[in-house]
Enzyme design. Sequence first.
Site, PDB file in Angstrom:
ATOM      1  N   TYR A  33       0.488  -1.107   0.179  1.00 41.01           N
ATOM      2  CA  TYR A  33      -0.249   0.164  -0.123  1.00 41.01           C
ATOM      3  C   TYR A  33       0.820   1.372  -0.096  1.00 41.01           C
ATOM      4  CZ  TYR A  33       0.975   0.959   4.786  1.00 41.01           C
ATOM      5  OH  TYR A  33       1.512   1.349   6.183  1.00 41.01           O
ATOM      6  N   HIS A 102      -1.914 -20.885   0.207  1.00 41.51           N
ATOM      7  CA  HIS A 102      -0.798 -20.264   0.827  1.00 41.51           C
ATOM      8  C   HIS A 102      -0.043 -19.831  -0.949  1.00 41.51           C
ATOM      9  CE1 HIS A 102      -1.469 -21.713   5.109  1.00 41.51           C
ATOM     10  NE2 HIS A 102      -0.396 -20.391   5.188  1.00 41.51           N
ATOM     11  N   LYS A 148       6.551  -1.895   2.250  1.00 46.48           N
ATOM     12  CA  LYS A 148       5.631  -1.413   2.173  1.00 46.48           C
ATOM     13  C   LYS A 148       4.148  -2.362   2.355  1.00 46.48           C
ATOM     14  CE  LYS A 148       3.248   3.553   3.387  1.00 46.48           C
ATOM     15  NZ  LYS A 148       3.145   2.976   4.864  1.00 46.48           N
ATOM     16  N   GLU A 181      13.089   3.214  14.136  1.00 46.81           N
ATOM     17  CA  GLU A 181      11.581   4.050  13.541  1.00 46.81           C
ATOM     18  C   GLU A 181      10.545   4.216  14.111  1.00 46.81           C
ATOM     19  OE1 GLU A 181      10.724   2.954   9.234  1.00 46.81           O
ATOM     20  OE2 GLU A 181      10.464   1.647   9.330  1.00 46.81           O
ATOM     21  N   LEU A 206      11.495   2.050   6.531  1.00 45.94           N
ATOM     22  CA  LEU A 206      11.070   1.877   6.093  1.00 45.94           C
ATOM     23  C   LEU A 206      11.787   2.965   5.062  1.00 45.94           C
ATOM     24  CD1 LEU A 206       8.351   1.662   3.310  1.00 45.94           C
ATOM     25  CD2 LEU A 206       7.270   3.410   4.982  1.00 45.94           C
TER      26      LEU A 206
HETATM   27  N1  PLP Z   1       8.235   4.017   8.716  1.00 45.77           N
HETATM   28  C1  PLP Z   1       6.485   3.226   8.704  1.00 45.77           C
HETATM   29  C2  PLP Z   1       7.067   2.253   9.466  1.00 45.77           C
HETATM   30  C3  PLP Z   1       6.200   3.685   8.303  1.00 45.77           C
HETATM   31  O1  PLP Z   1       4.435   3.302   8.236  1.00 45.77           O
HETATM   32  C4  PLP Z   1       5.850   5.048   7.211  1.00 45.77           C
HETATM   33  C5  PLP Z   1       4.080   5.716   6.889  1.00 45.77           C
HETATM   34  O2  PLP Z   1       3.557   5.579   6.991  1.00 45.77           O
HETATM   35  C6  PLP Z   1       6.836   5.775   7.726  1.00 45.77           C
HETATM   36  C7  PLP Z   1       8.828   5.112   8.577  1.00 45.77           C
HETATM   37  C8  PLP Z   1       7.039   7.711   6.874  1.00 45.77           C
HETATM   38  O3  PLP Z   1       7.165   6.576   5.437  1.00 45.77           O
HETATM   39  P1  PLP Z   1       6.515   7.890   4.604  1.00 45.77           P
HETATM   40  O4  PLP Z   1       7.503   8.988   4.452  1.00 45.77           O
HETATM   41  O5  PLP Z   1       6.724   7.713   3.074  1.00 45.77           O
HETATM   42  O6  PLP Z   1       4.725   8.525   5.033  1.00 45.77           O
END
Ligand code: PLP
Length: 292
Positions: A33, A102, A148, A181, A206
Amino acid sequence: MSRFAYVNGRYECHTQAMVSIDDRGYQFADGVYEVVAISNGYPVDLAPHMVRLERSMAELHFAATPYKSALCVIAKQVVRLNRVRNGILYMQINRGTASRNHLFPSEKTGPSIVMTSRSGLGPTEVQAEQGVHLAMLEDQRWSRRDIKSVGLLANALAKQKAKDKGAFEALLVNPDGTVTEASAANIWLVDEEGALVTRPLGTDILAGITRARVIALAQEAGYIVKEKVFTVGEALSALEIFLTGTTTFVLPVVQVDDAVIGNGHPGEVGRDLRYRYRAFLEDLGPESWHVD
Ligand code: PLP
């Protein structure tokens, strides 16, 4: 006002839009997503969001992936139908609908595509002006956090646990004591030399689109940016901490558990970058819809 959703070729009333119980997103969280901010009616960094979406699909070996130009036509229509000026666009693509197994379905099974959009964007003024608290938690997610994926259970558990502790977000920590994060944002600190530090890209975090934009804005403004792994100890003794993300923009952090960060108020650097990010949003125009 009615809300509309796009589901597999049709624009439907949001509350009536449905997917099959055999949808692999529902059965296996077998999907990816993106959440794109809409600012003054324009998408924020849509092109890099689409690149990350394509990469996520490729990493999960999706057989058939929709063209990003086609996805953007749908995205624009969903935003328009929902009359969103400041809000978010949500896009989910998963491996499609097939009898539960699966193993991947046959290559003839097309992907499922869902898009929604709603008004409401960014942290509240109070959060941004006062800064937020984080709760330190073990990072319990899988080892491919760079994808993601819609498999967000560990993120949801962390966000809820943080809320239960009176915090806005989680500061997630790997078993080696390094900070990864937040549950839905990237984490930054300002070190004793005034440099900005954020974890380098890799499978542990991410690759935030806001992170990349803020790196560019910060470097343009003359800040030193270090993409470097940092420990909990370094975070707690930092001059400043802030978050970046599509829905948080640049958000100062003033406390982690009981530890006060800096002087307990949003720091100068975080505030400056927040203003710079907001100025960037104000400058967006119709060309923001172009992705090729
Ligand atoms: N890290 C995670 C786990 C996230 O879910 C998100 C955004 O949903 C981010 C970092 C920040 O990413 P972005 O700046 O692309 O929204």
